[in-house]
Design a protein around this motif. Structure first.
Motif, short mmCIF file in Angstrom:
data_model
loop_
_atom_site.label_atom_id
_atom_site.label_comp_id
_atom_site.label_asym_id
_atom_site.label_seq_id
_atom_site.Cartn_x
_atom_site.Cartn_y
_atom_site.Cartn_z
N ALA A 1 28.76 14.07 57.48
CA ALA A 1 28.81 15.31 58.25
C ALA A 1 27.58 15.46 59.15
CB ALA A 1 28.92 16.50 57.31
N GLU B 1 38.48 6.87 58.75
CA GLU B 1 37.25 6.85 57.96
C GLU B 1 36.56 5.49 58.05
OE1 GLU B 1 40.22 7.75 56.60
OE2 GLU B 1 39.96 9.91 56.51
N THR C 1 30.86 23.27 54.61
CA THR C 1 31.24 22.21 55.54
C THR C 1 31.96 21.05 54.86
OG1 THR C 1 29.34 22.72 56.96
CG2 THR C 1 30.35 20.55 57.25
N ILE C 2 31.41 20.58 53.73
CA ILE C 2 31.95 19.36 53.10
C ILE C 2 32.74 19.61 51.83
CG2 ILE C 2 30.09 17.98 54.11
CD1 ILE C 2 28.91 17.73 51.25
N ARG D 1 29.30 12.42 51.63
CA ARG D 1 29.99 13.36 52.51
C ARG D 1 29.00 14.14 53.36
NH1 ARG D 1 33.07 17.13 49.38
NH2 ARG D 1 32.22 16.35 47.45
N ALA D 2 27.83 14.45 52.80
CA ALA D 2 26.79 15.14 53.58
C ALA D 2 26.32 14.26 54.74
CB ALA D 2 25.60 15.50 52.68
N HIS E 1 24.19 14.97 58.18
CA HIS E 1 22.95 15.38 57.50
C HIS E 1 22.20 14.17 56.97
CE1 HIS E 1 24.10 19.62 57.63
NE2 HIS E 1 25.32 19.21 57.31
N LEU F 1 26.26 23.80 53.55
CA LEU F 1 26.69 22.41 53.35
C LEU F 1 28.00 22.38 52.56
CD1 LEU F 1 26.11 19.37 53.68
CD2 LEU F 1 24.87 19.48 51.51
#
Length: 181
Positions: free
Chosen positions: A140, A179, A116-117, A136-137, A142, A113
């Motif tokens: 992505a 975003e 990734t982030i 942010r998780a 999650h 994780l």
């Protein structure tokens, strides 16, 4: 392994130095004021391992004012924590509660994780870096969960005044930006 934090002042900085120095597949961030119950790590790990989309996992917390709040009966000041936690563990075994943000008091996630982030945002000045990390998780792909059968207590509460301005400033976007869309 002891890491001398030297002049590092913020919680995010301290956590990030620990993450950088670690080498395992799983990472646990745990505040020094947290008192854990028997089996807490196994329960949180099971929650993460059995969630194909799991991002950040947190426990229920005595004294929390969010969905992470522990059951009133067990969190009473006169409760026998060690005895009553067994009832909670049996009653809520393997229960996962989806929740957008997880308290920085205790967070479990996979190293992948972070790859990734990225690390916790050190610009949050010791406040809301956990919410930013959890957002942010989610972005992505999650889902963050509360392990319903895990409970911790806090030795003391931080009564510092918190300003959400930094978090709002970072996450206030226009619909005209990628975003925001």
């Amino acid at each position: 392994r002891l890491i001398d934090q030297g002049r590092i002042r913020g919680r995010a900085q301290c956590f990030n130095r620990g993450i950088e120095a670690s080498c395992g597949e799983f990472i646990v961030l745990l505040e020094s004021t947290a008192l854990v119950s028997a089996g807490w790590l196994e329960s949180m790990s099971a929650c993460l391992k059995h969630s194909c989309d799991g991002g950040v996992i947190g426990p229920r917390i005595c004294g929390a004012t969010s969905r992470q709040s522990g059951p009133a009966g067990i969190c009473r000041p006169d409760a026998r924590f060690d005895e009553e936690i067994k009832i909670l563990q049996e009653r809520f075994r393997h229960r996962r509660i989806a929740h957008r943000d997880i308290s920085a008091t205790c967070m479990l996630f996979k190293r992948s994780l972070v790859e990734t982030i990225g690390l916790l945002d050190e610009n949050m000045s010791g406040q809301f870096e956990n919410e930013d990390f959890c957002l942010r998780a989610v972005m992505a792909g999650h889902r963050n969960y509360i392990a319903g059968d895990t409970l911790i207590r806090l030795e003391e509460r931080d009564s510092a005044s918190e300003s959400r301005a930094l978090l709002y400033q970072k996450w206030t976007t226009s619909a005209s930006t990628p975003e925001g869309m």
